[in-house]
Design a protein around this motif. Structure first.
Motif, PDB file in Angstrom:
ATOM      1  N   GLU A  75      24.330   6.754   2.345  1.00 12.16           N
ATOM      2  CA  GLU A  75      23.403   5.796   1.745  1.00 12.16           C
ATOM      3  C   GLU A  75      22.104   6.485   1.327  1.00 12.16           C
ATOM      4  N   ASP A  76      21.545   6.050   0.212  1.00 12.38           N
ATOM      5  CA  ASP A  76      20.205   6.477  -0.194  1.00 12.38           C
ATOM      6  C   ASP A  76      19.190   5.493   0.375  1.00 12.38           C
ATOM      7  N   TRP A  77      17.989   6.020   0.647  1.00 13.72           N
ATOM      8  CA  TRP A  77      16.903   5.199   1.190  1.00 13.72           C
ATOM      9  C   TRP A  77      15.656   5.387   0.335  1.00 13.72           C
ATOM     10  N   LEU A  78      14.969   4.293   0.088  1.00 14.26           N
ATOM     11  CA  LEU A  78      13.685   4.320  -0.597  1.00 14.26           C
ATOM     12  C   LEU A  78      12.572   4.336   0.451  1.00 14.26           C
ATOM     13  N   ILE A  79      11.699   5.316   0.352  1.00  7.26           N
ATOM     14  CA  ILE A  79      10.540   5.402   1.245  1.00  7.26           C
ATOM     15  C   ILE A  79       9.290   5.088   0.436  1.00  7.26           C
ATOM     16  N   VAL A  80       8.499   4.166   0.935  1.00  2.94           N
ATOM     17  CA  VAL A  80       7.281   3.726   0.239  1.00  2.94           C
ATOM     18  C   VAL A  80       6.098   3.840   1.182  1.00  2.94           C
ATOM     19  N   ASP A  81       5.048   4.536   0.738  1.00  2.00           N
ATOM     20  CA  ASP A  81       3.766   4.558   1.447  1.00  2.00           C
ATOM     21  C   ASP A  81       2.755   3.805   0.589  1.00  2.00           C
ATOM     22  N   ALA A  82       2.045   2.854   1.198  1.00  2.00           N
ATOM     23  CA  ALA A  82       1.117   2.014   0.434  1.00  2.00           C
ATOM     24  C   ALA A  82      -0.129   1.716   1.248  1.00  2.00           C
ATOM     25  N   GLN A  83      -1.160   1.273   0.546  1.00  4.06           N
ATOM     26  CA  GLN A  83      -2.427   0.892   1.168  1.00  4.06           C
ATOM     27  C   GLN A  83      -2.839  -0.486   0.666  1.00  4.06           C
ATOM     28  N   LEU A 133      -2.896  -3.547   2.128  1.00 10.01           N
ATOM     29  CA  LEU A 133      -1.996  -4.675   2.380  1.00 10.01           C
ATOM     30  C   LEU A 133      -2.779  -5.850   2.950  1.00 10.01           C
ATOM     31  N   GLU A 134      -2.389  -7.082   2.580  1.00 10.66           N
ATOM     32  CA  GLU A 134      -3.063  -8.271   3.103  1.00 10.66           C
ATOM     33  C   GLU A 134      -2.598  -8.596   4.523  1.00 10.66           C
ATOM     34  N   ARG A 135      -1.320  -8.314   4.825  1.00 13.22           N
ATOM     35  CA  ARG A 135      -0.793  -8.609   6.157  1.00 13.22           C
ATOM     36  C   ARG A 135      -0.253  -7.311   6.748  1.00 13.22           C
ATOM     37  N   SER A 136      -1.010  -6.726   7.643  1.00 11.82           N
ATOM     38  CA  SER A 136      -0.638  -5.436   8.199  1.00 11.82           C
ATOM     39  C   SER A 136      -0.086  -5.608   9.613  1.00 11.82           C
ATOM     40  N   VAL A 137       0.458  -4.526  10.144  1.00 11.24           N
ATOM     41  CA  VAL A 137       1.008  -4.534  11.495  1.00 11.24           C
ATOM     42  C   VAL A 137       0.313  -3.452  12.310  1.00 11.24           C
ATOM     43  N   ASP A 138       0.368  -3.598  13.634  1.00 13.59           N
ATOM     44  CA  ASP A 138      -0.208  -2.569  14.503  1.00 13.59           C
ATOM     45  C   ASP A 138       0.863  -1.915  15.361  1.00 13.59           C
ATOM     46  N   ALA A 172      -0.022   3.269   9.682  1.00 12.51           N
ATOM     47  CA  ALA A 172      -0.479   4.655   9.656  1.00 12.51           C
ATOM     48  C   ALA A 172      -1.991   4.675   9.480  1.00 12.51           C
ATOM     49  N   PRO A 173      -2.637   5.797   9.808  1.00 12.21           N
ATOM     50  CA  PRO A 173      -4.099   5.873   9.657  1.00 12.21           C
ATOM     51  C   PRO A 173      -4.540   5.681   8.211  1.00 12.21           C
ATOM     52  N   GLY A 174      -5.809   5.357   8.050  1.00 19.04           N
ATOM     53  CA  GLY A 174      -6.372   5.185   6.717  1.00 19.04           C
ATOM     54  C   GLY A 174      -5.921   3.924   6.024  1.00 19.04           C
ATOM     55  N   GLY A 175      -5.501   2.907   6.788  1.00 18.18           N
ATOM     56  CA  GLY A 175      -5.037   1.664   6.189  1.00 18.18           C
ATOM     57  C   GLY A 175      -3.689   1.783   5.504  1.00 18.18           C
ATOM     58  N   ARG A 176      -2.955   2.860   5.806  1.00 17.37           N
ATOM     59  CA  ARG A 176      -1.646   3.058   5.193  1.00 17.37           C
ATOM     60  C   ARG A 176      -0.560   2.362   5.997  1.00 17.37           C
ATOM     61  N   GLU A 177       0.540   2.079   5.315  1.00 17.19           N
ATOM     62  CA  GLU A 177       1.747   1.600   5.973  1.00 17.19           C
ATOM     63  C   GLU A 177       2.945   2.192   5.255  1.00 17.19           C
ATOM     64  N   THR A 193       0.015  -9.493  -2.201  1.00 14.00           N
ATOM     65  CA  THR A 193       0.256  -9.750  -3.620  1.00 14.00           C
ATOM     66  C   THR A 193       0.304  -8.427  -4.376  1.00 14.00           C
ATOM     67  N   PRO A 194       1.080  -8.358  -5.441  1.00 15.29           N
ATOM     68  CA  PRO A 194       1.213  -7.088  -6.173  1.00 15.29           C
ATOM     69  C   PRO A 194      -0.116  -6.485  -6.597  1.00 15.29           C
ATOM     70  N   GLN A 195      -1.113  -7.320  -6.912  1.00 11.62           N
ATOM     71  CA  GLN A 195      -2.387  -6.796  -7.391  1.00 11.62           C
ATOM     72  C   GLN A 195      -3.167  -6.067  -6.299  1.00 11.62           C
ATOM     73  N   THR A 196      -2.921  -6.388  -5.032  1.00 10.63           N
ATOM     74  CA  THR A 196      -3.703  -5.785  -3.948  1.00 10.63           C
ATOM     75  C   THR A 196      -3.063  -4.508  -3.399  1.00 10.63           C
ATOM     76  N   ILE A 197      -1.793  -4.281  -3.685  1.00  6.80           N
ATOM     77  CA  ILE A 197      -1.089  -3.165  -3.073  1.00  6.80           C
ATOM     78  C   ILE A 197      -1.301  -1.882  -3.877  1.00  6.80           C
ATOM     79  N   ASP A 198      -1.730  -0.837  -3.196  1.00 11.54           N
ATOM     80  CA  ASP A 198      -1.911   0.476  -3.809  1.00 11.54           C
ATOM     81  C   ASP A 198      -0.769   1.365  -3.331  1.00 11.54           C
ATOM     82  N   ILE A 199       0.195   1.630  -4.208  1.00 10.34           N
ATOM     83  CA  ILE A 199       1.355   2.437  -3.840  1.00 10.34           C
ATOM     84  C   ILE A 199       0.975   3.916  -3.917  1.00 10.34           C
TER      85      ILE A 199
END
Length: 559
Positions: free
Chosen positions: A206-214, A216-221, A238-243, A273-279
């Motif tokens: 299987e192939d996997w898509l890995i996405v790192d983004a900043q 986000l409106e709803r983050s996890v800890d 991840a640090p720096g507001g990344r997930e 929302t798509p407008q807030t996500i920085d990929i």
């Protein structure tokens, strides 16, 4: 020497190249091929021991995209050996790992809250920041040089050295004569292929898509694994507001479609929302579970992804490489400096390969939990795990990381058998906070130099050894340390005495009147009661071949 005319090249300053003085050949102790985090870590550890080291890297710039994202307490302790602490690069401590099923909800969890050996059990980090830190620290070691834009094109093993041909961009090629070569050149390692080692295992279909983004409106800890057979994948902070997210592709989905902005924002819609996500990064990968047939051949060694590749389901890929670095580096340094016979280098493969394979096996098991084949299989497996949480022993085993392979060797460079104490030979010596008589408080690894160390628990080892044996032990790069229980006044004759502030050592690890010989990589070599001190040291030196070796002085540079 030619080596002294060379200077370091790195992202922080290009310096001069090796060939600026018109040189086309060079002699070094160790050639490192590949300057990722594992290669840079080995260079740092060798630098501490004054080993003449050349590291070559084909890329001229640091790769700035995040890749590895998780480190455990063992990895943080290894970084501590290179003088890199928690404040030197940004980390985010993760309190738990949750396994979530669409049918059952949370069916399993792993407790990663709190420290082990002075470090958090699990952190996430930003790999480019750590790599830059490792490279920058090399500038303090005059014996270590880095050559960028340099590609290995051939190796020839001789009886007492290795000849490596290096192609340098826009310059004359370089011939390197090294006593040892370490390949840290990744999963497609040329070094591994040149020494004829197979890379056995499996590649996931299987192939996997890995996405790192900043942003986000709803983050996890915490880390979440969505164990849905239709679209499994983890979600990590991840640090720096990344997930980070990882999504398994369906057979009909293409790389081009999945890496598009529209598709990624659709997948991330539940978190903003798509407008807030920085990929920040998107990439499609195929995971591998492979291990080399042997981690060495002659004078050439493999480490990191060149030796083993681990699926990402337990976050142990880089951690395993750092374990390689710590295990191998001191053995190379001690052999090069003449403190031990070179035969001890055979123990690198003997110790590291079984543990690396055990971690790969655990990652594959975790993969079966994360990505079940169908809904029925998922319900059976996840349901069983949920029911097992009602059994206290099983629940503790899973939640308190009992399933994780211990860094305890079954075979290798340590005294066979067991003593009457709780000390386990071939396992890691613990770490805790200790205090010197002048009030200085440190973690014990910072208090005790990374040498061969005879530690007396509540007793002064200097008062126990015969003069000739003491001289031989110190000549083998050894030191003597006393650790006392809290409130005990150390003996005045002890070179280094530290008071155990938290009971990690006394009574947690040993008993008063006990001795342990600890290797520079903090593995327990031997142990026994104080009355057998001379026998203990004699047997330890014989294990290392230290009394046969012809040593030069060992100076450890403070980090």
């Amino acid at each position: 020497m030619v080596f002294d005319e060379m200077t370091t090249r790195s992202e922080t300053g290009t310096g001069e190249s090796y060939l600026s003085a018109g040189k086309s050949a060079v002699d070094v102790d160790v050639l490192i091929v590949g300057m990722g985090p594992v290669g840079a870590m080995i260079a740092n550890l060798l630098g501490r021991y004054g080993v003449r080291t050349l590291a070559v890297e084909k890329s001229t710039e640091l790769f700035v995209a995040p890749r590895a994202i998780a480190l455990d307490n063992e990895a943080l302790r290894i970084l501590q050996q290179a003088g890199i602490g928690e404040r030197d690069f940004e980390q985010l401590a993760v309190p738990s790992v949750r396994l979530i099923s669409p049918q059952l909800g949370e069916f399993g969890a792993i407790n990663t809250l709190g420290p082990i050996d002075g470090h958090p059990k699990l952190v996430t980090f930003y790999q480019p920041e750590l790599e830059l830190m490792l490279r920058m620290r090399l500038e303090r070691y005059e014996c270590v040089n880095v050559l960028l834009g340099a590609t290995l094109i051939g190796l020839i093993q001789k009886k007492d050295h290795v000849v490596a041909n290096i192609h340098i961009e826009r310059d004359t090629d370089l011939v390197v004569r090294a006593r040892y070569v370490v390949g840290t050149d990744g999963a497609s390692s040329l070094v591994r292929r040149l020494i004829g080692q197979k890379f056995e295992g499996k590649t996931y279909i299987e192939d996997w898509l890995i996405v790192d983004a900043q942003k986000l409106e709803r983050s996890v800890d915490r880390v979440e694994f969505f164990c849905d057979h239709r679209r499994p994948g983890p979600h990590l902070p991840a640090p720096g507001g990344r997930e980070r997210w990882e999504f398994r592709l369906h057979p009909e989905e293409t790389r081009e479609d999945m890496e598009s902005d529209a598709r990624i924002k659709e997948l991330l819609a539940p978190w903003g929302t798509p407008q807030t996500i920085d990929i920040e990064r998107r990439a499609v990968y195929r995971f591998h579970a492979r291990v080399a047939g042997a981690f060495s051949k002659g004078r050439v060694f493999l480490a990191g992804d060149a030796a083993h590749v681990t699926p990402p389901f337990i976050g142990q890929g880089l951690v395993a490489g750092l374990r390689d670095a710590l295990n191998l580096s001191w053995k190379l340094a001690w052999a090069i400096k003449g403190h031990v016979v070179p035969d001890i280098l055979d123990s690198y493969d003997e110790e590291r390969r079984p543990h690396a394979k055990a971690m790969i096996d655990l990652a594959q098991l975790m993969g079966k939990l994360v990505m079940p084949r169908n809904a029925v299989t998922a319900l059976l497996i996840h349901g069983f795990m949920q029911l097992s949480r009602w059994i206290p022993t099983l629940r503790r085993y899973v939640e308190e990381l009992g399933v994780k392979p211990k860094s305890t060797f079954a075979r290798g460079l340590f005294a066979k058998g067991h003593s009457a104490a709780k000390v386990i030979r071939g396992s890691m010596f613990p770490q805790g906070y200790v205090r010197r008589r002048d009030g200085d408080i440190r973690l014990s690894d910072d208090a005790i130099d990374p040498r061969l160390t005879l530690i007396g628990f509540g007793v002064d080892p200097y008062q126990l050894l015969e003069p000739l044996l003491l001289h031989q032990f110190l000549g083998a790069g050894g030191q003597l340390v006393q650790i006392t229980h809290r409130g005990q006044r150390p003996s005045t004759g002890t070179q280094r005495a530290w008071e155990d502030l938290t009971g990690v050592f006394l009574p947690g690890f040993a008993r008063v009147g006990w001795l342990a010989v600890v290797r520079p990589d903090r593995t327990i070599l031997h142990d026994g009661p104080a009355k057998h001190a001379n026998q203990l040291v004699r047997e330890s030196l014989d294990l290392l071949g230290a009394r046969e070796a012809q040593a030069e002085p060992l100076a450890i540079q403070a980090h």
